[in-house]
Design a protein around this motif. Structure first.
Motif, mmCIF file in Angstrom:
data_model
loop_
_atom_site.group_PDB
_atom_site.id
_atom_site.type_symbol
_atom_site.label_atom_id
_atom_site.label_comp_id
_atom_site.label_asym_id
_atom_site.label_seq_id
_atom_site.Cartn_x
_atom_site.Cartn_y
_atom_site.Cartn_z
ATOM 1 N N VAL A 24 37.912 37.787 36.401
ATOM 2 C CA VAL A 24 36.603 38.425 36.552
ATOM 3 C C VAL A 24 36.760 39.937 36.661
ATOM 4 O O VAL A 24 36.041 40.710 36.009
ATOM 5 C CB VAL A 24 35.856 37.873 37.789
ATOM 6 C CG1 VAL A 24 34.589 38.687 38.059
ATOM 7 C CG2 VAL A 24 35.491 36.405 37.592
ATOM 8 N N ALA A 25 37.698 40.382 37.479
ATOM 9 C CA ALA A 25 37.923 41.822 37.633
ATOM 10 C C ALA A 25 38.340 42.457 36.311
ATOM 11 O O ALA A 25 37.936 43.582 35.993
ATOM 12 C CB ALA A 25 38.987 42.077 38.703
ATOM 13 N N ASP A 26 39.125 41.740 35.523
ATOM 14 C CA ASP A 26 39.590 42.260 34.236
ATOM 15 C C ASP A 26 38.467 42.379 33.211
ATOM 16 O O ASP A 26 38.456 43.319 32.401
ATOM 17 C CB ASP A 26 40.672 41.340 33.650
ATOM 18 C CG ASP A 26 41.992 41.414 34.393
ATOM 19 O OD1 ASP A 26 42.217 42.391 35.132
ATOM 20 O OD2 ASP A 26 42.802 40.477 34.220
ATOM 21 N N VAL B 240 36.719 38.961 50.756
ATOM 22 C CA VAL B 240 37.598 37.794 50.722
ATOM 23 C C VAL B 240 38.539 37.875 49.518
ATOM 24 O O VAL B 240 39.751 37.627 49.630
ATOM 25 C CB VAL B 240 36.769 36.498 50.670
ATOM 26 C CG1 VAL B 240 37.648 35.298 50.307
ATOM 27 C CG2 VAL B 240 36.077 36.244 52.009
ATOM 28 N N LEU B 241 38.000 38.234 48.366
ATOM 29 C CA LEU B 241 38.813 38.300 47.156
ATOM 30 C C LEU B 241 39.785 39.476 47.190
ATOM 31 O O LEU B 241 40.900 39.381 46.669
ATOM 32 C CB LEU B 241 37.907 38.373 45.926
ATOM 33 C CG LEU B 241 37.002 37.157 45.718
ATOM 34 C CD1 LEU B 241 36.167 37.312 44.446
ATOM 35 C CD2 LEU B 241 37.801 35.862 45.686
ATOM 36 N N ALA B 242 39.367 40.585 47.794
ATOM 37 C CA ALA B 242 40.279 41.729 47.930
ATOM 38 C C ALA B 242 41.489 41.348 48.775
ATOM 39 O O ALA B 242 42.641 41.673 48.440
ATOM 40 C CB ALA B 242 39.545 42.912 48.554
ATOM 41 N N ASP C 76 44.085 43.122 45.167
ATOM 42 C CA ASP C 76 43.620 43.933 44.038
ATOM 43 C C ASP C 76 42.570 44.931 44.535
ATOM 44 O O ASP C 76 41.488 44.534 44.979
ATOM 45 C CB ASP C 76 43.015 43.013 42.974
ATOM 46 C CG ASP C 76 42.679 43.734 41.671
ATOM 47 O OD1 ASP C 76 42.498 44.964 41.695
ATOM 48 O OD2 ASP C 76 42.581 43.037 40.640
ATOM 49 N N ALA C 77 42.880 46.213 44.449
ATOM 50 C CA ALA C 77 41.979 47.256 44.953
ATOM 51 C C ALA C 77 40.657 47.290 44.215
ATOM 52 O O ALA C 77 39.673 47.847 44.722
ATOM 53 C CB ALA C 77 42.661 48.616 44.863
ATOM 54 N N MET D 250 33.043 46.320 45.798
ATOM 55 C CA MET D 250 32.247 46.266 47.019
ATOM 56 C C MET D 250 31.549 47.603 47.254
ATOM 57 O O MET D 250 30.351 47.650 47.570
ATOM 58 C CB MET D 250 33.151 45.910 48.208
ATOM 59 C CG MET D 250 32.424 45.776 49.537
ATOM 60 S SD MET D 250 33.440 44.910 50.783
ATOM 61 C CE MET D 250 34.995 45.780 50.677
ATOM 62 N N GLU D 251 32.262 48.678 47.069
ATOM 63 C CA GLU D 251 31.682 50.007 47.295
ATOM 64 C C GLU D 251 30.684 50.374 46.198
ATOM 65 O O GLU D 251 29.610 50.921 46.483
ATOM 66 C CB GLU D 251 32.810 51.048 47.353
ATOM 67 C CG GLU D 251 33.733 50.853 48.547
ATOM 68 C CD GLU D 251 34.996 51.697 48.469
ATOM 69 O OE1 GLU D 251 35.248 52.290 47.376
ATOM 70 O OE2 GLU D 251 35.727 51.766 49.473
ATOM 71 N N GLY D 252 31.008 50.071 44.954
ATOM 72 C CA GLY D 252 30.127 50.431 43.852
ATOM 73 C C GLY D 252 28.824 49.665 43.850
ATOM 74 O O GLY D 252 27.754 50.236 43.597
#
Length: 405
Positions: free
Chosen positions: A170-172, A210-212, A217-218, A224-226
């Motif tokens: 998902v992050a990719d 939880v995923l972080a 993975d930063a 979360m911040e964005g």
């Protein structure tokens, strides 16, 4: 997951022609593989009440019995199909039931029937086959979170590994950097161009945390911040968040009438109502204050309509359990625990009177988010709940905005 816009065409003698035209347009517009159908239920009668003594585990068991068949979460009220959102909800609800066997069955069905070669989950399955291969990021994030939590809860490294792998994909593929920060895209289709289609209700600070932690993975901290920056920007412009928005590469955020601007109007509805819950369970008080900020506009009318304009005025008269659960989340975040409890009771009555897949799912998940730390969040109605100020004023059990709204 949530929601495809329903277009109701009733044009008398030209009905068939209009239907063909709509189908042709649909081929040209990015499809929204996200969110619920626009379910609604009538206001419950005074005699329709849910069992106030039912525990969360009992409610979760009830969902698994009524809506899950051999690991498949069946939308009985929507033709008997299955969506990735529903499978993710089933995993979360199995956690609430502490039912590892059901969890395993749901995940096995998901991997066998919905998982794509890239590891993401196809959105919709019907009559024995995938009918929409597009993934929806909220479903994948909820599923990844559930897997990571299950791995820790039941000591199963296979669940943990599956959650980490899904989260990494998902992050990719479904996050993008903007001047506002990294955001979660609703699907692969949304990565094609700037401005980016954006669903505010997919922002889940607790899930991202939880995923972080699980992945190291930063990018999940960046998401979360964005997404919180995008939520803050939207709430600076209107009292309530919209179902859909768009985020420009330069950081500008704008409400939109549906995915890629294809809806009927800008509104707070079946998608946006998930946002108060996702922020209410956040562990950062600044995030939870965004949920508390929604309590005044959600309290403008009773009975509470399922769809509102961004100022809080009703659009139509339909009711839905999620509407009340969302307001419970906002009120609990603002330390109005009595009001939150009343809303949870109203939601349970609605779900009991006219059961729907989406209402039943969120009646359980919402309660789990608000009352427990089962999913790795911080419960605003848990034993350790403390009042949250919103940067405005909190007085007793009510929160008043500084602008008088």
């Amino acid at each position: 997951m949530s929601s495809r816009s329903r277009i109701i065409i009733a044009i008398g003698a030209v009905f068939a022609t209009a239907l063909v035209a709509v189908a042709a347009v649909a081929l040209l517009v990015p499809r929204s593989p996200v969110g619920p159908a626009a379910e609604s239920t009538p206001l419950p009668s005074e005699t329709a009440t849910a069992d106030p003594e039912e525990t969360l585990a009992e409610s979760a068991d009830g969902f698994l019995a009524d809506w899950v068949e051999d690991g498949r979460v069946v939308r009985h009220d929507q033709g008997g199909d299955t969506v990735s959102e529903g499978q993710a909800y089933g995993l979360l609800i199995a956690l609430a039931a502490d039912d590892e066997e059901s969890f395993s069955e749901i995940w096995s069905w998901t991997t066998e029937n919905l998982q794509r070669p890239d590891g993401l989950l196809a959105w919709r399955w019907d009559d024995g086959a995938i009918v929409d291969d597009e993934p929806a990021s909220d479903a994948d994030v909820d599923a990844a979170r559930a897997l990571v939590v299950a791995g820790e809860t039941w000591g199963d490294p296979d669940f943990t590994a599956a959650g980490v792998a899904l989260a990494t994909t998902v992050a990719d593929t479904m996050t993008v950097e903007t001047e506002a920060g990294r955001i979660l895209l609703p699907g692969l289709w949304a990565a094609a161009s700037d401005p980016y289609a954006y669903n505010p209700s997919y922002a889940s600070p607790a899930a991202f945390a939880v995923l972080a932690d699980a992945t190291g993975d930063a990018r999940w901290t960046e998401v979360m911040e964005g997404t919180t920056a995008a939520t803050t920007a939207l709430l600076a412009e209107s009292p309530l968040p919209p179902d859909w928005a768009q985020v420009h590469g330069d950081g500008r955020v704008e409400p939109m009438p549906g995915a890629a601007g294809t809806g009927l109007s800008v509104r707070y509805g079946y998608d946006a109502a998930r946002l108060p819950l996702r922020y209410a369970e956040a562990c950062d008080p600044a995030d939870r204050s965004l949920a508390a900020q929604l309590a005044p506009p959600l309290g403008l009318t009773d009975p509470l309509a399922a769809e509102l304009d961004l100022g809080g005025a009703a659009i139509g008269q339909e009711q839905h359990p999620l509407g009340y659960i969302a307001r419970a989340a906002a009120r609990a975040s603002a330390a109005d625990y009595a009001g939150a409890g009343a809303d949870l009771s109203a939601a349970a009555q609605l779900a009991d009177r006219a059961p729907t897949y989406y209402g039943a799912a969120w009646t359980v998940i919402g309660r789990a988010m608000l009352e427990t730390d089962l999913y790795g969040g911080c419960a605003p109605m848990g034993d350790d709940a403390e009042p949250t100020t919103t940067g405005n004023t909190t007085t007793g059990n009510t929160t008043e905005n500084g602008d008088g709204s």
